[in-house]
Every structure is written in C-alpha cells, then in structure tokens.
Design an enzyme around this catalytic site. Structure first.
Site, mmCIF file in Angstrom:
data_model
loop_
_atom_site.group_PDB
_atom_site.id
_atom_site.type_symbol
_atom_site.label_atom_id
_atom_site.label_comp_id
_atom_site.label_asym_id
_atom_site.label_seq_id
_atom_site.Cartn_x
_atom_site.Cartn_y
_atom_site.Cartn_z
ATOM 1 N N HIS A 1 23.170 -60.539 -6.257
ATOM 2 C CA HIS A 1 23.037 -60.615 -7.715
ATOM 3 C C HIS A 1 24.354 -60.945 -8.408
ATOM 4 O O HIS A 1 25.411 -60.475 -7.978
ATOM 5 C CB HIS A 1 22.515 -59.275 -8.254
ATOM 6 C CG HIS A 1 21.216 -58.861 -7.642
ATOM 7 N ND1 HIS A 1 21.156 -57.987 -6.568
ATOM 8 C CD2 HIS A 1 19.935 -59.208 -7.930
ATOM 9 C CE1 HIS A 1 19.883 -57.818 -6.233
ATOM 10 N NE2 HIS A 1 19.134 -58.542 -7.041
ATOM 11 N N ASP B 1 26.846 -57.859 -6.204
ATOM 12 C CA ASP B 1 26.570 -57.449 -4.824
ATOM 13 C C ASP B 1 26.242 -58.709 -4.027
ATOM 14 O O ASP B 1 26.511 -59.823 -4.488
ATOM 15 C CB ASP B 1 25.461 -56.381 -4.762
ATOM 16 C CG ASP B 1 24.126 -56.861 -5.328
ATOM 17 O OD1 ASP B 1 23.925 -58.087 -5.444
ATOM 18 O OD2 ASP B 1 23.269 -56.011 -5.647
ATOM 19 N N SER C 1 14.327 -58.922 -9.736
ATOM 20 C CA SER C 1 15.570 -58.176 -9.958
ATOM 21 C C SER C 1 16.567 -58.919 -10.831
ATOM 22 O O SER C 1 17.488 -58.310 -11.373
ATOM 23 C CB SER C 1 16.232 -57.828 -8.622
ATOM 24 O OG SER C 1 16.580 -59.002 -7.904
#
Length: 351
Positions: free
Chosen positions: A329, A326, A36
């Site tokens: 990240h 978040d 991610s």
C-alpha cells in the site's frame, strides 16, 4: 514535468480547486466502494486477519490513531473528499463511532482484501462486493429517514461515487490460487471481471448513482511484495503484471464509454491512477521520495497487516521518504499526490 503536481504550483492549483468547491460545491457527499486501497476501517468489525487497526498504521493520521486504513495516515478518498470541500476523512460504515449524521456527507463501504470476484473475498473472509451494495441499500434507508426522501434522493443523485477494486482479484486470487487459473486464461479472467464491473455499475445506477469514478489497477508488478518475489530479475518490477494491469484498465475504459452511452444520466469517469503511480515509482526524486523498492514498515519487502506491527524494529522513521507504506500500500504522501492528480485531471468536472 507533466505529472509533477507535488510542487508549490501544483499544490496551489489544488488549493484553488478546494476553495472553489467550498464556495459552490455540486457534490454533497463522497460514497466509496472497493478494497484496501479505500477501506477506512470496515474490516475492524468483521472476523478477518485483513486488518490494520494497530500501530504503526495510522501513526501520521490525525491524533496518531490506527483507524483500519492501510496507511500511515489518510488515504485517497479522504483527500478527494477534502478537495470537494467536504470533510477531511471518510468514515467506515461499520464503525460504531459514527452514525447517519456523519455518513450523510460521506461514507465508505470498502473492505480490504475484496474484489469483483466473490471468490476473492472468500480468501481472507472479507466483505464481498455484493454485500457492500447491501450496506449501501441500508444506508439509503437510513439517509431517507434522517434527511427526508427528497433531500436524501438529491444527495444520492449528486454524490460522487468512488470505486477502487481489482488488484486482489489477480494477486490474491488468480495468481495465488489454482481454481480460477484452471477455469480462465488471464485474458478470459479479465473479461469475467469486466462483466462483473458492468453489473455492479448498472446496479449502482439503478439505485440512483450518477457521478461515478472508476479506478483501475495500479502498476501492481512494482509493489514491493511482487518485487520481493521477483528474484530471477534482481527484484525489479514484474513487468508481466504491469502489462496485464494496462490491458485490464483498457478494457475498463472501453466499458466506461459503453455504459455512458447506454445508461441515462450516467457520468462515469475512468480515473487513471496507473500512469501517475508508475511515474512516482520510476522518478521518485521528482516528488521528494528517496525509497521506492520497499515500504516503510518493517523491511518493507513482505510485511503488511499483522506482520507490520509496532514491534518490528526495522520500520522507518519518516514515511514521507517512501513511496510505499507497507509492501502493498502507498504511503499517505503518495496517496495525496495521486488524489490531487485524479481531482485535477478526471474529477474536476464534478466540482
């Protein structure tokens, strides 16, 4: 301050690098593998909950579009591509909006939630690393049909390959589930993953890759989610996780040196993002940040993915004040600072 590249002088240096790249670029494409931290939207096309193709993700992206990047805007490969004089965003290979003409100068095969370990990708039903390689092989076939074998082989040989993966192997798999902990000590699991990383790089080399950047683990004990879980230490960084990350990164660095000696023509770089990331976390005001313990989205303590949605009324108004977007990240601004640092200190040799 050695790490403070988010200053007028630091930005000026990066702009000089960008102008130099545009005038004499040696890298025709940026090709991305990983999780991610570098996924630009591949997970949108597979049945998994590990997605971010909804607001407020992407609210600071071009046009305010939620692309599937786990950020309020662009992510590191986007900034690196731009620094090399290429396009400002790297498209996801599975995104039907793009085709081989778009992918010829940059493509992303990464999948949020994946790892070196196939068992890690099984946790959230995402794309395993071996499948990312299969997509890359498919891409090679399409590129040769599009550009001709000679030109395609040149692109594949001269492209910059970015690899960013490993965090999920520890936080989503090893420490969250029992199976791997019953099989391996933390150090043994590190060695297991390093072996998988070695096999992966050997395969990329056999497929024509020569210029490769390998990014290790971030200071994962300081991710807001891990701080939230660290109740006994007043929600401070989980230093044990940071020590493990440093150990693993050291083993990757040794691997890089070994493979550069063994594989003909390989230019493998250990791109250390740990130190700059930790410096941002420890000294946020140096870079213009105000909040580092929590992310912008929601309460910033545990939300990511589906928990970080448009209806969460706690989401901040200005993500540029936050180190993290978040609970897991970095914000777009943090990604830009880290990318500038990597280009200047590790990747400039490819310009």
């Amino acid at each position: 301050m050695a790490y403070n590249i988010y200053t007028p002088w630091g930005c000026f240096l990066i702009q000089i690098l960008i102008l130099f790249a545009k005038s004499s670029a040696k890298v025709p494409a940026v090709i991305v593998f990983g999780d991610s931290s570098v996924d630009s939207g591949n997970n949108n096309q597979i049945p998994t909950i590990a997605r971010s193709n909804f607001q407020p993700y992407g609210r600071d992206f071009l046009g305010g579009v939620a692309t599937g990047r786990f950020s309020n805007g662009r992510i590191s490969p986007d900034f690196i591509s731009e620094a090399f004089g290429l396009k400002p965003t790297i498209p996801a290979y599975l995104d039907p909006m793009y085709d081989i003409s778009d992918f010829a100068t940059g493509v992303c095969f990464a999948s949020a939630g994946t790892g070196y370990d196939n068992a890690t990708s099984d946790v959230l039903n995402v794309i395993p690393l071996w499948k990312e390689v299969e997509y890359y092989k498919d891409y090679q076939t399409k590129l040769r049909a599009y550009a001709g074998s000679k030109k395609a082989n040149e692109i594949l040989r001269e492209a910059l390959y970015l690899i960013s993966i490993g965090t999920n192997d520890f936080l989503e798999n090893y420490y969250a589930l029992l199976e791997r902990r019953m099989q391996f000590t933390p150090q043994q699991y590190q060695d297991f993953l390093v072996g998988l990383a070695q096999n992966f790089i050997k395969e990329l080399h056999s497929l024509g890759a020569r210029k490769i950047s390998l990014t290790g683990l971030p200071p994962m004990g300081c991710l807001p989610l891990e701080r939230t879980n660290n109740i006994l230490e007043d929600n401070g960084c989980m230093e044990g996780y940071n020590i493990l990350a440093l150990e693993f990164n050291g083993k990757l660095k040794t691997l890089v040196s070994k493979m550069n000696k063994e594989l003909p023509g390989l230019q493998l770089v250990s791109a250390n993002a740990y130190d700059i990331f930790l410096h941002i976390i420890r000294k946020p005001s140096v870079y213009g940040f105000e909040v580092t313990e929590q992310g912008c989205c929601g309460t910033g303590r545990f939300e990511m993915g589906s928990l970080c949605d448009l209806y969460n009324r706690f989401t901040c108004t200005d993500a540029n004040k936050y180190v993290f977007w978040d609970s897991f990240h970095p914000s777009q601004k943090t990604s830009q600072i880290i990318s500038n640092h990597l280009v200047k200190n590790y990747l400039a040799k490819f310009l």
